[in-house]
Design an enzyme around this catalytic site. Structure first.
Site, PDB file in Angstrom:
ATOM      1  N   GLU A  21      55.263  23.353  15.901  1.00 49.70           N
ATOM      2  CA  GLU A  21      54.443  23.975  16.945  1.00 49.70           C
ATOM      3  C   GLU A  21      53.001  23.462  16.883  1.00 49.70           C
ATOM      4  O   GLU A  21      52.350  23.298  17.910  1.00 49.70           O
ATOM      5  CB  GLU A  21      54.507  25.499  16.814  1.00 49.70           C
TER       6      GLU A  21
ATOM      7  N   GLY B 267      63.627  28.673  17.939  1.00 48.49           N
ATOM      8  CA  GLY B 267      63.420  29.716  18.933  1.00 48.49           C
ATOM      9  C   GLY B 267      64.265  29.568  20.183  1.00 48.49           C
ATOM     10  O   GLY B 267      64.077  30.288  21.156  1.00 48.49           O
TER      11      GLY B 267
ATOM     12  N   GLU C 197      63.014  20.861  10.334  1.00 45.29           N
ATOM     13  CA  GLU C 197      63.116  21.766  11.477  1.00 45.29           C
ATOM     14  C   GLU C 197      63.347  20.966  12.757  1.00 45.29           C
ATOM     15  O   GLU C 197      62.404  20.410  13.323  1.00 45.29           O
ATOM     16  CB  GLU C 197      61.831  22.574  11.634  1.00 45.29           C
TER      17      GLU C 197
ATOM     18  N   LYS D 130      54.951  33.717  12.362  1.00 39.97           N
ATOM     19  CA  LYS D 130      54.223  33.094  13.473  1.00 39.97           C
ATOM     20  C   LYS D 130      53.156  34.054  14.021  1.00 39.97           C
ATOM     21  O   LYS D 130      52.544  34.795  13.259  1.00 39.97           O
ATOM     22  CB  LYS D 130      55.205  32.611  14.542  1.00 39.97           C
TER      23      LYS D 130
ATOM     24  N   ASN E  33      58.670  32.914   8.336  1.00 39.12           N
ATOM     25  CA  ASN E  33      57.476  32.566   9.108  1.00 39.12           C
ATOM     26  C   ASN E  33      57.350  33.518  10.291  1.00 39.12           C
ATOM     27  O   ASN E  33      58.091  33.401  11.275  1.00 39.12           O
ATOM     28  CB  ASN E  33      57.584  31.108   9.584  1.00 39.12           C
TER      29      ASN E  33
ATOM     30  N   SER F 183      66.447  28.480  14.160  1.00 41.34           N
ATOM     31  CA  SER F 183      67.353  29.541  14.606  1.00 41.34           C
ATOM     32  C   SER F 183      68.366  29.944  13.526  1.00 41.34           C
ATOM     33  O   SER F 183      69.549  30.133  13.802  1.00 41.34           O
ATOM     34  CB  SER F 183      68.059  29.136  15.895  1.00 41.34           C
TER      35      SER F 183
ATOM     36  N   HIS G 171      53.937  22.307  10.809  1.00 38.46           N
ATOM     37  CA  HIS G 171      54.968  22.942  11.626  1.00 38.46           C
ATOM     38  C   HIS G 171      55.000  22.292  13.004  1.00 38.46           C
ATOM     39  O   HIS G 171      53.969  21.901  13.553  1.00 38.46           O
ATOM     40  CB  HIS G 171      54.698  24.440  11.758  1.00 38.46           C
TER      41      HIS G 171
END
Length: 254
Positions: free
Chosen positions: A98, A172, A166, A12, A10, A212, A96
């Site tokens: 985010e 991140g 996730e 992003k 991904n 990560s 996701h």
């Protein structure tokens, strides 16, 4: 039946045309296990989908990072499932963290998006995961079960769904769930699928880990019995992504 290892990259909101060409070149030259051992899906930003689709090696697939919840129309800034199908894009990432956190997409909204994308012939990487506060409160399993339930309530066929766990606190941040932590949640997600969909869905649905993942930790994570692959963020922009794909060999030799 063995579940084929799955590695998604991904990208992003990153990259320029030159960056994309360099990354694709690295991927095209990478020595990785054959497609009967590992399925690889690359997810660039929308604007680079045609470039990546036309230049990426044929044994790797391309995914969009999102799509709209219904047919296209007066929805400025959105991209419909039909448009992705028109571009011969096979996969889409939905739910996701985010988007759940920054754009406040609810469990129900994500479930609706997954159902619509599947109805249009797309395959879906559906993301679930808890925040640090939720983990520290001991509600990890409750949170991911509720997120999964909202999807399960809207679909009957799981053949074209990959479930991505996730942990938000590990995305991140450089923090990563220990192999035992990842395995625990994957095991419980599979148990939930068995009890709430069917034993067959639980056995065949791939549950991948994102948070990560790097070349340094991928093999140990891949060795866990209920970890069927990875959804990789930052490392998918680097040459080490090839090493992460190679971690599929851990499952092959198991």
């Amino acid at each position: 039946m063995a579940r084929k290892f799955f590695v998604g990259g991904n990208w992003k909101c990153n990259g320029t045309t030159e960056d994309v060409k360099k990354i694709v070149s690295t991927l095209n030259e990478g020595q990785v296990p054959s497609s009967d051992v590992v399925e690889v899906v690359i997810s660039p930003p929308f604007v680079f989908l045609p470039l990546v689709k036309s230049s990426l090696r044929p044994d790797f697939h391309v995914a969009a990072q999102n799509c709209w919840v219904k047919k296209g129309g007066a929805f400025t800034g959105e991209v419909s499932a039909e448009m992705l199908v028109n571009l011969a894009i096979l996969w889409v990432i939905l739910g996701h963290s985010e988007r759940r956190l920054l754009l406040t997409e609810s469990n129900e909204f994500v479930g609706d998006k997954v159902a619509y994308a599947l109805s249009q012939g797309l395959k879906v990487i559906a993301c679930v995961g808890e925040t640090l506060e939720q983990r520290e409160a001991g509600s990890t399993l409750e949170v991911v079960a509720a997120q999964t339930k909202a999807i399960a309530a809207r679909i009957k066929n799981w053949t074209d769904v990959v479930l991505a766990y996730e942990p938000v606190w590990a995305i991140g941040t450089g923090k990563v769930a220990t192999p035992a932590q990842a395995q625990e949640v994957h095991f419980e997600l599979r148990k939930w699928l068995k009890e709430n969909t069917s034993p067959e869905v639980a056995e065949t649905t791939r549950i991948i880990y994102g948070g990560s993942v790097t070349a340094a930790n991928c093999k140990e994570l891949a060795a866990q019995p209920d970890v069927d692959g990875f959804l990789v963020g930052g490392a998918s922009l680097k040459p080490e992504f090839i090493e992460i794909i190679k971690s599929a060999e851990v499952k092959k030799s198991a």
